[in-house]
Design a protein around this motif. Structure first.
Motif, short mmCIF file in Angstrom:
data_model
loop_
_atom_site.label_atom_id
_atom_site.label_comp_id
_atom_site.label_asym_id
_atom_site.label_seq_id
_atom_site.Cartn_x
_atom_site.Cartn_y
_atom_site.Cartn_z
N ALA A 1 0.82 -1.21 0.00
CA ALA A 1 0.00 0.00 0.00
C ALA A 1 0.85 1.26 0.00
N GLY A 2 0.51 2.22 -0.84
CA GLY A 2 1.23 3.48 -0.92
C GLY A 2 0.95 4.37 0.28
N GLY A 3 1.99 5.09 0.73
CA GLY A 3 1.85 6.03 1.83
C GLY A 3 1.53 5.41 3.16
N ALA A 4 1.77 4.11 3.31
CA ALA A 4 1.33 3.39 4.51
C ALA A 4 2.44 3.15 5.53
N TYR A 5 3.68 3.50 5.21
CA TYR A 5 4.80 3.10 6.06
C TYR A 5 5.60 4.31 6.54
N ASP A 6 5.84 4.37 7.84
CA ASP A 6 6.69 5.45 8.33
C ASP A 6 8.17 5.10 8.24
N LEU A 7 8.46 3.82 7.93
CA LEU A 7 9.83 3.39 7.72
C LEU A 7 9.88 2.34 6.61
N VAL A 8 10.78 2.55 5.65
CA VAL A 8 11.04 1.60 4.58
C VAL A 8 12.51 1.22 4.68
N VAL A 9 12.81 -0.08 4.63
CA VAL A 9 14.18 -0.56 4.76
C VAL A 9 14.50 -1.50 3.60
N ALA A 10 15.70 -1.36 3.05
CA ALA A 10 16.18 -2.28 2.01
C ALA A 10 17.63 -2.61 2.33
N SER A 11 17.94 -3.91 2.41
CA SER A 11 19.29 -4.34 2.79
C SER A 11 19.87 -5.32 1.79
N LEU A 12 21.09 -5.02 1.34
CA LEU A 12 21.88 -5.92 0.48
C LEU A 12 21.12 -6.32 -0.78
N VAL A 13 20.56 -5.34 -1.46
CA VAL A 13 19.82 -5.62 -2.70
C VAL A 13 20.24 -4.73 -3.85
N ASP A 14 20.74 -3.53 -3.58
CA ASP A 14 20.94 -2.55 -4.66
C ASP A 14 21.94 -3.01 -5.71
N GLU A 15 22.92 -3.86 -5.32
CA GLU A 15 23.92 -4.31 -6.30
C GLU A 15 23.33 -5.27 -7.33
N MET B 1 35.11 -8.57 -6.27
CA MET B 1 34.36 -9.67 -5.68
C MET B 1 32.86 -9.44 -5.80
N PRO B 2 32.15 -10.29 -6.55
CA PRO B 2 30.70 -10.14 -6.65
C PRO B 2 30.01 -10.79 -5.46
N THR B 3 28.73 -10.54 -5.30
CA THR B 3 27.94 -11.34 -4.37
C THR B 3 27.99 -12.78 -4.87
N HIS B 4 28.38 -13.70 -3.98
CA HIS B 4 28.55 -15.08 -4.44
C HIS B 4 28.29 -16.06 -3.31
N TYR B 5 28.15 -17.31 -3.65
CA TYR B 5 27.92 -18.38 -2.69
C TYR B 5 28.51 -19.67 -3.26
N THR B 6 28.55 -20.70 -2.42
CA THR B 6 29.06 -22.00 -2.87
C THR B 6 27.92 -23.01 -2.81
N THR C 1 29.72 -19.57 -7.12
CA THR C 1 28.78 -19.04 -8.10
C THR C 1 28.42 -17.61 -7.74
N ALA C 2 28.49 -16.72 -8.72
CA ALA C 2 28.15 -15.31 -8.50
C ALA C 2 26.69 -15.07 -8.84
N ILE C 3 26.12 -14.10 -8.15
CA ILE C 3 24.78 -13.62 -8.48
C ILE C 3 24.95 -12.29 -9.19
N SER C 4 24.21 -12.10 -10.25
CA SER C 4 24.32 -10.91 -11.09
C SER C 4 24.54 -9.64 -10.27
N THR C 5 25.66 -8.96 -10.52
CA THR C 5 26.09 -7.81 -9.72
C THR C 5 26.32 -6.59 -10.61
N THR C 6 25.85 -5.44 -10.13
CA THR C 6 26.08 -4.16 -10.82
C THR C 6 26.77 -3.21 -9.85
N VAL C 7 27.70 -2.44 -10.34
CA VAL C 7 28.40 -1.46 -9.51
C VAL C 7 27.67 -0.12 -9.60
N HIS C 8 27.26 0.39 -8.45
CA HIS C 8 26.64 1.72 -8.39
C HIS C 8 27.49 2.62 -7.50
#
Length: 234
Positions: free
Chosen positions: A112-126, A163-168, A175-182
């Motif tokens: 819902a739009g305008g419904a949150y007094d706090l929005v959080v995003a972690s480890l996603v922008d790359e 070093m990209p975001t990666h896991y084994t 294996t890397a997960i698609s990564t973009t540099v911002h």
């Protein structure tokens, strides 16, 4: 805005998979791979917002529910989460920190739009080719006077370490997960264009706390690895 290709900095040469596939496979070891000092530790250092005053929080790219659980521990009254990966959401449901969980892209959450007094995003922008849709969606979700907190990899570390975001996975092949540099300026440009005002910024560096969990990273001592920004909606 110039697009920075990770391939220009890649020092690993890992095979690369898309975000949904990667996190769907990584979920089995994710909790043992991601160190709290990367993101949770940086959130702890912020002087605002007042976490315990958050009546309703949108947790974007909520993953296994790590951030949601931390928010609850800090007094957040209600937390709604979205993530692109069903397997991650399954783990978040077991954790039980969220009031609502849904499968959705952070750029188009369906919340819902305008419904949150706090929005959080972690480890996603790359994982986003373009930051603007994320900042616009966070703006849409936030109530007047609301806050958007974003924490992610520092571009310096991605570029310097190659070093990209990666896991084994079970087959043992990293294996890397698609990564973009911002660049940080890319974030500022996208956020200001969406209407946000910068309230606070913190950078995490490789210090003794980091080296206690990653002793092999001594060569990166004092290099920035993560960054957190706090944006306010007028």
């Amino acid at each position: 805005m110039r697009v920075m290709l990770f391939s220009d900095f890649d020092a690993r040469g890992y095979r690369t998979v898309d975000v949904r596939s990667g996190y769907g496979e990584w979920v089995r070891t994710y909790e043992r791979s991601v160190e709290d000092v990367m993101d949770i530790g940086l959130l702890d250092r912020l002087t605002e917002p007042s976490w315990d005053r958050a009546r309703r929080v949108a947790d974007l790219a909520c993953g296994t529910g790590r951030t949601g659980a931390w928010l609850r521990e800090r007094g957040a009254a209600a937390v709604d989460g979205v993530d692109l990966t069903p397997e991650m959401l399954d783990r978040a449901r077991v954790r039980g920190a969220h009031d609502y969980l849904g499968e959705a892209d952070v750029r188009d959450t369906g919340l819902a739009g305008g419904a949150y007094d706090l929005v959080v995003a972690s480890l996603v922008d790359e994982h986003l080719a373009d930051l603007s849709p994320l900042y616009r969606e966070a703006w849409r979700l936030a109530a007047s006077g609301g806050v958007f907190v974003l924490v992610g990899y520092h571009p310096h570390f991605i570029m310097h370490a190659g070093m990209p975001t990666h896991y084994t996975p079970p087959d043992g092949e990293p294996t890397a997960i698609s990564t973009t540099v911002h660049l940080i300026s890319d974030h500022v440009t996208a956020a200001l264009a969406a209407g946000w005002q910068l309230a606070e910024m913190r950078e995490g560096v490789i210090d003794e706390q980091w080296l206690a969990v990653k002793p092999q990273w001594k060569r990166f001592r004092h290099h920035p690895i993560s960054v957190a920004t706090v944006w306010r909606k007028p």
